[in-house]
Every structure is written in C-alpha cells, then in structure tokens.
Design a protein around this motif. Structure first.
Motif, mmCIF file in Angstrom:
data_model
loop_
_atom_site.group_PDB
_atom_site.id
_atom_site.type_symbol
_atom_site.label_atom_id
_atom_site.label_comp_id
_atom_site.label_asym_id
_atom_site.label_seq_id
_atom_site.Cartn_x
_atom_site.Cartn_y
_atom_site.Cartn_z
ATOM 1 N N UNK A 73 0.835 -1.206 0.000
ATOM 2 C CA UNK A 73 0.000 0.000 0.000
ATOM 3 C C UNK A 73 0.869 1.255 0.000
ATOM 4 N N UNK A 74 1.966 1.221 0.751
ATOM 5 C CA UNK A 74 2.874 2.366 0.806
ATOM 6 C C UNK A 74 3.546 2.577 -0.555
ATOM 7 N N UNK A 75 3.905 1.465 -1.220
ATOM 8 C CA UNK A 75 4.523 1.564 -2.539
ATOM 9 C C UNK A 75 3.554 2.173 -3.548
ATOM 10 N N UNK A 76 2.298 1.761 -3.491
ATOM 11 C CA UNK A 76 1.301 2.310 -4.415
ATOM 12 C C UNK A 76 1.145 3.819 -4.192
ATOM 13 N N UNK A 77 1.141 4.218 -2.931
ATOM 14 C CA UNK A 77 1.026 5.639 -2.625
ATOM 15 C C UNK A 77 2.215 6.407 -3.197
ATOM 16 N N UNK A 78 3.423 5.843 -3.080
ATOM 17 C CA UNK A 78 4.617 6.523 -3.587
ATOM 18 C C UNK A 78 4.610 6.590 -5.116
ATOM 19 N N UNK A 79 4.136 5.522 -5.780
ATOM 20 C CA UNK A 79 4.075 5.536 -7.238
ATOM 21 C C UNK A 79 3.086 6.593 -7.728
ATOM 22 N N UNK A 80 1.941 6.690 -7.066
ATOM 23 C CA UNK A 80 0.964 7.723 -7.431
ATOM 24 C C UNK A 80 1.551 9.107 -7.193
ATOM 25 N N UNK A 81 2.264 9.241 -6.068
ATOM 26 C CA UNK A 81 2.903 10.518 -5.749
ATOM 27 C C UNK A 81 3.899 10.908 -6.843
ATOM 28 N N UNK A 82 4.716 9.945 -7.289
ATOM 29 C CA UNK A 82 5.691 10.225 -8.341
ATOM 30 C C UNK A 82 4.998 10.690 -9.621
ATOM 31 N N UNK A 83 3.899 10.022 -9.972
ATOM 32 C CA UNK A 83 3.164 10.408 -11.183
ATOM 33 C C UNK A 83 2.562 11.803 -11.051
ATOM 34 N N UNK A 84 2.065 12.115 -9.854
ATOM 35 C CA UNK A 84 1.511 13.458 -9.644
ATOM 36 C C UNK A 84 2.590 14.525 -9.766
ATOM 37 N N UNK A 85 3.766 14.256 -9.218
ATOM 38 C CA UNK A 85 4.875 15.208 -9.320
ATOM 39 C C UNK A 85 5.236 15.443 -10.787
ATOM 40 N N UNK A 86 5.256 14.351 -11.579
ATOM 41 C CA UNK A 86 5.570 14.483 -13.003
ATOM 42 C C UNK A 86 4.522 15.325 -13.722
ATOM 43 N N UNK A 87 3.242 15.100 -13.375
ATOM 44 C CA UNK A 87 2.178 15.870 -14.002
ATOM 45 C C UNK A 87 2.269 17.356 -13.638
ATOM 46 N N UNK A 88 2.573 17.618 -12.372
ATOM 47 C CA UNK A 88 2.711 19.017 -11.935
ATOM 48 C C UNK A 88 3.899 19.670 -12.635
ATOM 49 N N UNK A 89 4.981 18.912 -12.801
ATOM 50 C CA UNK A 89 6.151 19.445 -13.496
ATOM 51 C C UNK A 89 5.813 19.797 -14.938
ATOM 52 N N UNK A 90 5.037 18.929 -15.607
ATOM 53 C CA UNK A 90 4.616 19.200 -16.977
ATOM 54 C C UNK A 90 3.728 20.442 -17.050
ATOM 55 N N UNK A 91 2.809 20.556 -16.086
ATOM 56 C CA UNK A 91 1.914 21.713 -16.063
ATOM 57 C C UNK A 91 2.673 23.009 -15.789
ATOM 58 N N UNK A 92 3.730 22.913 -14.983
ATOM 59 C CA UNK A 92 4.530 24.102 -14.700
ATOM 60 C C UNK A 92 5.265 24.588 -15.946
ATOM 61 N N UNK A 93 5.713 23.634 -16.777
ATOM 62 C CA UNK A 93 6.439 23.998 -17.994
ATOM 63 C C UNK A 93 5.492 24.440 -19.101
ATOM 64 N N UNK A 94 4.404 23.705 -19.280
ATOM 65 C CA UNK A 94 3.443 24.005 -20.344
ATOM 66 C C UNK A 94 2.025 23.882 -19.791
ATOM 67 N N UNK A 95 1.529 24.907 -19.116
ATOM 68 C CA UNK A 95 0.171 24.841 -18.548
ATOM 69 C C UNK A 95 -0.874 24.718 -19.659
ATOM 70 N N UNK A 96 -1.789 23.793 -19.489
ATOM 71 C CA UNK A 96 -2.862 23.628 -20.468
ATOM 72 C C UNK A 96 -3.917 24.713 -20.274
ATOM 73 N N UNK A 97 -4.694 24.982 -21.312
ATOM 74 C CA UNK A 97 -5.747 25.994 -21.214
ATOM 75 C C UNK A 97 -6.741 25.693 -20.093
ATOM 76 N N UNK A 98 -7.242 24.436 -19.981
ATOM 77 C CA UNK A 98 -8.187 24.142 -18.897
ATOM 78 C C UNK A 98 -7.581 24.395 -17.507
ATOM 79 N N UNK A 99 -6.279 24.070 -17.365
ATOM 80 C CA UNK A 99 -5.626 24.268 -16.073
ATOM 81 C C UNK A 99 -5.500 25.764 -15.753
#
Length: 377
Positions: free
Chosen positions: A171-197
C-alpha cells in the motif's frame, strides 16, 4: 531525527564511493557495498537467520529460483535482494528478481542494485507479482552530493528493521508511485500549462469567461507564478528571507466528474472459486514464465469473461486475444480448451499441466496484438 538520518546517509554514501573504486566484480560489490547498506538499515548481516545469502525459493520441483540475499522475518523471506556488478545495467536483469518474488509468497519487497544505484519494488497491484516500476530509487553518488529527496529519506527510514512492516509495504509503494506520477504531471503543467488548467486557476481568483485571444498572456503569467512559487519554497527550505511574503492560499481541489452509470445493464455472472483460482494462477504463472519485459508488462492486459458453463481468459480483446476456455467437468477438477494447434483440450487435476500451452499461446497473442488490443497489421 530526519536531519540526523539524512546526514548519516550522506556520510555513509561518501564512504561507499571511496570504497567503490576497488569493487571490480560482483562478489566485491556484494561484500563491500551491498552488505554495508543492509547493515546501515539495522539488519544483522552476521546472522544467517536474518540475512541469508544465496536464498532459494522454488515454485515447483521443475523451477529453482535464487537471489543473492534474502532478509528473513520469523524464518520466512520478506525482502529479496539481487546484486549486479558495479556499473551493470539493472533494467535487463529484473527477470530473476521477478521470478523469485513470484515464487516466494512471503516476499513483499524486491531490491536490485549494483552497489551504487538501488531500485526497490513491491507488489502494489497483484499479490506476489512484482510491479513494473520501482516505488523508490536512488544513486549514492547523488546522496553523497547532498541531493537527498525527502521521499528517499522517508522511504529508507520505513525500510529500517525497526520500522519495516511487510504487510503494509504494498500500500505504501502504491502511494509513492501515485505521488511520483503526480509530481511528473505538476512538473509538466509548470512547464506548459494547459488551457483548462490555466482557466481553473483563474476561476480560483475570480476571473472567468476569459477570451481565447487573452489566454496566451495568462498562460505566460501562470508559468511565471509557478516559477515564483518554486523560488519561495526554495528560500523557505534554505531559511532565507523572501522580498515579498504574501499569504499563501491553497489551490481549490475540484472533484473530477463522475462517468455515466448504465443502471439498466445486467450484472456479469460471479466467477466461482475455481475460476478465480485459475485466473490468479494464470497471471502469477505467466509472471514466472515470461522471459522478456514486453511479456511481463503484457500480463496487465489479461482479463476474463464469465459465461454460464464457460470461463474465458483473454489478452486485450476476448475473441482476438483468447488464451483458453475453462469448462465445468465432473471427472476432473479442470477442463481447458486452448484451441486447435495451441494445446487443444486438457483435462487435469493439476494446474501445472497447462504451463507449456499457456506460455505458448500468451506469446502468440502478445505478438499478434498491440497494447491497446488491436491486431497488428
């Protein structure tokens, strides 16, 4: 306490790097780099009942599995460690660790390392099926330079002997994997924010109905705001004063819209205990028999469909990706039909009897189909 652990880990990494120049083979890597880290985490490397070298886990009499080290708890392996020579590529050598992981039901975490780079895996999706992605990884070269992420510190502390909980690591590993994916998504949004965002953020500060022509300007403002936000966080971490400190307001969290639910659709039949047993065996066994990363990853695409008197297991799409049909039988516990030329009908009381046709048909289906379930041209 975290800062103390961080400093100890940094000093440890510096020591390992100074030793690594003399580790020119796998045995030296195990002895001088890997065992010290195990000891650093609090495990007694001089006690074979706690840290066992060359540990075996046998799926059956025909298949033998071994890892370089197993950390034991109450006599059972809970952590499996596979070592490679310093500088060796780790990605192509995960198969052996997967096989051991699959064969040892009590193992909850697998580690692969060359003594400098460490990758940690759990079974967050399926019991005893090692995840494709590591939930924690680090390089001692980075640690020695002081590049120690909080996630690494927290992750390693949870793996210490005094803290490690085998039952909760998935369960802890799943939480960390989701966290990593969220960080990647936030990093992408910081570089190229989408119109909806961008529109979502603007609505949060009371601006709506923004014209399309003005979006380019607001997008650049959003990029700048992200940059300023990150700079403020860095200043806070370094305990340095910012020029202008404003009250920080958390972004509003908006629930994702729920999909339409077809209440008129009839529920699928409920699989029997034997059918679920066969489905579970299929995925676990293929994880053991698969000899490439492509095959192992394709296991996620295996599904089933239950009919009255028939249970179908398939890859990708039911018809094109059919692996076999399971029927009810009075004389035998299992009655399989793999189809003509792929094993045919098999009547048996032992699931191991389907291993050969199972891996054969699975390889053929994966070769025939794309990951999205469509036939290859």
């Amino acid at each position: 306490m975290s800062d103390d652990f961080r400093q100890k880990f940094k000093s440890f990494s510096e020591r390992m790097i100074s030793i690594s120049t003399r580790c020119n083979n796998e045995e030296a890597t195990k002895l001088f780099l890997v065992l010290p880290l195990i000891n650093f985490l609090g495990y007694d490397t001089m006690n074979p009942d706690e840290v066992c070298p060359e540990h075996n886990a046998d799926f059956s009499d025909k298949y033998k599995n071994r890892v370089d080290f197993a950390i034991l708890k109450n006599g059972e392996p809970v952590i499996a460690i596979e070592c490679k020579a310093l500088g060796a590529e780790l990605k192509d050598d995960r198969g052996q660790l997967r096989s051991y992981f699959n064969a040892a039901p009590t193992v909850k975490m697998g580690v692969i390392t060359d003594g400098m780079v460490y990758e940690f895996f759990a079974d967050s999706d399926e019991p005893n099926m090692m995840d494709s992605n590591a939930f924690l990884s680090f390089d001692l070269h980075d640690i020695a330079k002081g590049k120690i992420e909080d996630s690494v510190v927290d992750g390693l502390k949870s793996l210490q002997k005094s803290n490690f909980d085998p039952e909760n690591i998935g369960a802890e590993a799943k939480r960390k994997l989701i966290f990593q994916n969220l960080v990647q998504q936030i990093e992408l949004l910081a570089k190229e924010p989408s119109d909806p965002f961008v529109r979502l953020l603007l609505q949060g500060i009371g601006l709506s109905n923004i014209r399309s022509k003005a979006m380019a300007e607001y997008t650049e403002l959003t990029k700048s705001a992200f940059g300023e936000f990150i700079n403020l966080r860095i200043l806070q971490r370094l305990d340095l004063p910012a020029k202008d400190k404003e009250t920080e307001k958390p972004l509003a969290v908006i629930d994702a819209p729920k999909g339409d639910v077809d209440v008129t659709k009839e529920p699928d039949p409920i699989p029997s205990a034997i059918e679920l047993e066969v489905y579970d065996y299929t995925k676990k066994r293929l994880a053991f028999l698969s000899d490439t990363d492509e095959l192992f990853s394709a296991i996620d695409g295996i599904e089933y469909r239950d009919y009255k008197g028939k249970f179908v297991i398939f890859y990708g799409k039911e018809r094109a990706g059919r692996l076999f049909d399971l029927y009810e039988s009075k004389e035998f516990k299992y009655k399989f039909d793999f189809g003509e030329g792929l094993g045919g009908e098999i009547l048996t009381n032992s699931l191991e009897d389907i291993d050969a046709p199972l891996i054969t048909v699975f390889k053929e289906r994966v070769a025939e189909m794309l990951p999205n379930g469509k036939k290859r041209k």
